[in-house]
Design a protein around this motif. Sequence first.
Motif, PDB file in Angstrom:
ATOM      1  N   PRO A 160     -26.422  -6.890  11.782  1.00  0.00           N
ATOM      2  CA  PRO A 160     -25.075  -6.749  11.063  1.00  0.00           C
ATOM      3  C   PRO A 160     -25.104  -7.919  10.016  1.00  0.00           C
ATOM      4  CG  PRO A 160     -24.654  -7.168  13.192  1.00  0.00           C
ATOM      5  CD  PRO A 160     -26.093  -6.862  13.463  1.00  0.00           C
ATOM      6  N   HIS A 161     -25.531  -8.997  10.218  1.00  0.00           N
ATOM      7  CA  HIS A 161     -25.514 -10.086   9.118  1.00  0.00           C
ATOM      8  C   HIS A 161     -26.754 -10.121   8.225  1.00  0.00           C
ATOM      9  CE1 HIS A 161     -23.854 -11.853  13.254  1.00  0.00           C
ATOM     10  NE2 HIS A 161     -22.782 -11.782  12.405  1.00  0.00           N
ATOM     11  N   ALA A 162     -27.600  -8.917   8.017  1.00  0.00           N
ATOM     12  CA  ALA A 162     -28.288  -8.847   6.928  1.00  0.00           C
ATOM     13  C   ALA A 162     -29.193 -10.040   6.657  1.00  0.00           C
ATOM     14  CB  ALA A 162     -27.639  -8.479   5.849  1.00  0.00           C
ATOM     15  N   GLY A 177     -28.463 -13.455   8.436  1.00  0.00           N
ATOM     16  CA  GLY A 177     -28.444 -13.954   9.955  1.00  0.00           C
ATOM     17  C   GLY A 177     -29.856 -14.625   9.997  1.00  0.00           C
ATOM     18  N   ASN A 178     -29.867 -14.845  11.468  1.00  0.00           N
ATOM     19  CA  ASN A 178     -31.030 -15.457  12.192  1.00  0.00           C
ATOM     20  C   ASN A 178     -32.147 -14.228  11.872  1.00  0.00           C
ATOM     21  OD1 ASN A 178     -29.595 -17.527  13.195  1.00  0.00           O
ATOM     22  ND2 ASN A 178     -28.947 -16.409  14.700  1.00  0.00           N
ATOM     23  N   THR A 179     -31.995 -13.312  12.218  1.00  0.00           N
ATOM     24  CA  THR A 179     -33.225 -12.173  12.054  1.00  0.00           C
ATOM     25  C   THR A 179     -33.759 -12.062  10.641  1.00  0.00           C
ATOM     26  OG1 THR A 179     -32.029 -11.019  13.884  1.00  0.00           O
ATOM     27  CG2 THR A 179     -33.646  -9.864  12.662  1.00  0.00           C
ATOM     28  N   GLY A 180     -32.514 -11.960   9.568  1.00  0.00           N
ATOM     29  CA  GLY A 180     -32.980 -12.205   8.149  1.00  0.00           C
ATOM     30  C   GLY A 180     -33.827 -13.141   7.780  1.00  0.00           C
ATOM     31  N   PRO A 197     -31.688  -8.195  15.944  1.00  0.00           N
ATOM     32  CA  PRO A 197     -31.460  -9.224  16.877  1.00  0.00           C
ATOM     33  C   PRO A 197     -31.464  -8.495  18.318  1.00  0.00           C
ATOM     34  CG  PRO A 197     -29.424  -8.357  15.762  1.00  0.00           C
ATOM     35  CD  PRO A 197     -30.733  -7.614  15.135  1.00  0.00           C
ATOM     36  N   ASN A 198     -31.510  -9.481  19.475  1.00  0.00           N
ATOM     37  CA  ASN A 198     -31.432  -8.951  20.885  1.00  0.00           C
ATOM     38  C   ASN A 198     -29.950  -8.580  21.047  1.00  0.00           C
ATOM     39  OD1 ASN A 198     -30.928  -8.748  23.608  1.00  0.00           O
ATOM     40  ND2 ASN A 198     -32.547 -10.167  23.880  1.00  0.00           N
ATOM     41  N   TYR A 199     -29.702  -7.457  21.316  1.00  0.00           N
ATOM     42  CA  TYR A 199     -28.176  -6.922  21.660  1.00  0.00           C
ATOM     43  C   TYR A 199     -28.246  -6.368  23.105  1.00  0.00           C
ATOM     44  CZ  TYR A 199     -25.783  -7.883  17.220  1.00  0.00           C
ATOM     45  OH  TYR A 199     -24.901  -8.582  16.104  1.00  0.00           O
ATOM     46  N   GLU A 230     -38.082  -9.994  15.942  1.00  0.00           N
ATOM     47  CA  GLU A 230     -36.629 -10.242  16.599  1.00  0.00           C
ATOM     48  C   GLU A 230     -36.206 -11.334  17.022  1.00  0.00           C
ATOM     49  OE1 GLU A 230     -35.242 -10.847  21.110  1.00  0.00           O
ATOM     50  OE2 GLU A 230     -36.888 -11.654  19.743  1.00  0.00           O
ATOM     51  N   THR A 231     -34.782 -11.642  17.166  1.00  0.00           N
ATOM     52  CA  THR A 231     -34.160 -12.950  17.515  1.00  0.00           C
ATOM     53  C   THR A 231     -33.212 -12.687  18.620  1.00  0.00           C
ATOM     54  OG1 THR A 231     -32.309 -12.955  15.861  1.00  0.00           O
ATOM     55  CG2 THR A 231     -34.641 -13.810  14.974  1.00  0.00           C
ATOM     56  N   SER A 232     -33.072 -13.853  19.361  1.00  0.00           N
ATOM     57  CA  SER A 232     -32.251 -13.877  20.463  1.00  0.00           C
ATOM     58  C   SER A 232     -31.544 -15.011  20.668  1.00  0.00           C
ATOM     59  CB  SER A 232     -32.787 -13.454  21.620  1.00  0.00           C
ATOM     60  OG  SER A 232     -33.668 -14.548  22.031  1.00  0.00           O
ATOM     61  N   GLY A 233     -30.350 -15.039  21.338  1.00  0.00           N
ATOM     62  CA  GLY A 233     -29.477 -16.062  21.407  1.00  0.00           C
ATOM     63  C   GLY A 233     -30.022 -16.930  22.576  1.00  0.00           C
ATOM     64  N   GLY A 234     -30.680 -16.314  23.616  1.00  0.00           N
ATOM     65  CA  GLY A 234     -31.180 -17.147  24.787  1.00  0.00           C
ATOM     66  C   GLY A 234     -32.483 -16.513  25.478  1.00  0.00           C
ATOM     67  N   GLY A 235     -33.162 -15.687  24.850  1.00  0.00           N
ATOM     68  CA  GLY A 235     -34.487 -15.281  25.444  1.00  0.00           C
ATOM     69  C   GLY A 235     -34.257 -13.688  25.467  1.00  0.00           C
TER      70      GLY A 235
HETATM   71  C1  LIG Z   1     -23.289  -8.026  20.533  1.00  0.00           C
HETATM   72  C2  LIG Z   1     -24.349  -9.221  20.885  1.00  0.00           C
HETATM   73  C3  LIG Z   1     -25.120  -9.027  22.049  1.00  0.00           C
HETATM   74  C4  LIG Z   1     -26.262 -10.039  22.338  1.00  0.00           C
HETATM   75  N1  LIG Z   1     -26.941 -10.031  23.116  1.00  0.00           N
HETATM   76  C5  LIG Z   1     -27.690 -10.707  23.673  1.00  0.00           C
HETATM   77  C6  LIG Z   1     -28.794 -10.624  24.805  1.00  0.00           C
HETATM   78  O1  LIG Z   1     -28.440  -9.708  25.351  1.00  0.00           O
HETATM   79  N2  LIG Z   1     -29.555 -11.733  24.797  1.00  0.00           N
HETATM   80  C7  LIG Z   1     -29.656 -12.644  23.992  1.00  0.00           C
HETATM   81  O2  LIG Z   1     -30.595 -13.603  24.222  1.00  0.00           O
HETATM   82  N3  LIG Z   1     -29.104 -12.849  22.917  1.00  0.00           N
HETATM   83  C8  LIG Z   1     -28.101 -11.921  22.824  1.00  0.00           C
HETATM   84  N4  LIG Z   1     -27.253 -11.848  21.603  1.00  0.00           N
HETATM   85  C9  LIG Z   1     -27.479 -13.061  20.430  1.00  0.00           C
HETATM   86  C10 LIG Z   1     -28.179 -12.480  19.416  1.00  0.00           C
HETATM   87  O3  LIG Z   1     -29.338 -11.813  19.624  1.00  0.00           O
HETATM   88  C11 LIG Z   1     -28.656 -13.734  18.385  1.00  0.00           C
HETATM   89  O4  LIG Z   1     -27.657 -14.651  18.123  1.00  0.00           O
HETATM   90  C12 LIG Z   1     -29.423 -13.339  17.176  1.00  0.00           C
HETATM   91  O5  LIG Z   1     -30.212 -14.395  16.662  1.00  0.00           O
HETATM   92  C13 LIG Z   1     -28.312 -12.607  16.108  1.00  0.00           C
HETATM   93  O6  LIG Z   1     -29.197 -12.274  15.084  1.00  0.00           O
HETATM   94  P1  LIG Z   1     -28.450 -11.986  13.639  1.00  0.00           P
HETATM   95  O7  LIG Z   1     -28.045 -13.643  13.220  1.00  0.00           O
HETATM   96  O8  LIG Z   1     -29.434 -11.595  12.732  1.00  0.00           O
HETATM   97  O9  LIG Z   1     -27.369 -11.259  14.065  1.00  0.00           O
HETATM   98  C14 LIG Z   1     -26.197 -11.108  21.366  1.00  0.00           C
HETATM   99  C15 LIG Z   1     -25.410 -11.242  20.237  1.00  0.00           C
HETATM  100  C16 LIG Z   1     -24.345 -10.009  19.983  1.00  0.00           C
HETATM  101  C17 LIG Z   1     -23.398 -10.213  18.659  1.00  0.00           C
END
Ligand SMILES: Cc1cc2nc3c(=O)[nH]c(=O)nc-3n(C[C@H](O)[C@H](O)[C@H](O)COP(=O)(O)O)c2cc1C
Length: 222
Positions: free
Chosen positions: A10-12, A15-18, A84-86, A119-124
């Motif tokens: 959603p951050h196009a 964002g981190n993925t972008g 992103p990993n959601y 793919e990108t994630s917050g914590g793995g």
């Molecule tokens: C609704 C939501 C769910 C998420 N679920 C996870 C998750 O399960 N594991 C994880 O490591 N990060 C999770 N994250 C963090 C995102 O994956 C991370 O911040 C990602 O880099 C965001 O990319 P963006 O900036 O392109 O949106 C979540 C973030 C959101 C908003």
Amino acid sequence: MNFIAINGSPHAQRGNTGLLLDKVVEGVQSAGGTVEMVYLSKIKVNPCVGCDVCHKTGSCPIPDDFEELKKKLLACDGFILASPNYIMSVSAQLKALFDRCCGIIHCQAMDGKYGVVVETSGGGGDEQVIDYMQRVVGMLGAWSVGSVGSSIAGERLFPDQDRLFAKATALGEELYRATLEKREYPDQAGAKLALSAYMRGLVDLMKDFWRYEYDYWTKLGK
Ligand SMILES: Cc1cc2nc3c(=O)[nH]c(=O)nc-3n(C[C@H](O)[C@H](O)[C@H](O)COP(=O)(O)O)c2cc1C
């Protein structure tokens, strides 16, 4: 050669993925490819409603941007899927697109194309999401060339960022080369043949209902 990059965040591009996706795109472009960017947050691809009309007629009746995007997918030589990993999977935006591609999957209509995933994630949990996305690339009928993914170290910041970006750019170059060479991947070939036979069998079984898909396979002579 033409590529399409689909960003499900959603951050196009902000964002981190972008950010990571842009490095893959740079790789494709530096090798000589043309890339069209598609941000799912800027167009409308609604969830599938399971009406089966695509199987019967070859097009989806939901009045949104999917059919236009489908044309682009079917016309490209290769593609990049980014999310992103959601909650241990892809974003809802990208999942909606995957579900809407059910007809493409039944027809294995992206056979002969090449895909990579970002793919990108917050914590793995990166491997799980990447593995899922690569399986979708295969389900579409395409060859899966590779992936890049990482957790973040801050907003638009990755740990070991230079190395990650170099990997992402190399992946883009590799996507271009694989597409140019029409590369085959022996480790994917068996599963690809089995999936194709399965889909052909499924459509055959449903031939009284899924007329478009039955005619599609029949015209291919398969
Ligand atoms: C609704 C939501 C769910 C998420 N679920 C996870 C998750 O399960 N594991 C994880 O490591 N990060 C999770 N994250 C963090 C995102 O994956 C991370 O911040 C990602 O880099 C965001 O990319 P963006 O900036 O392109 O949106 C979540 C973030 C959101 C908003």
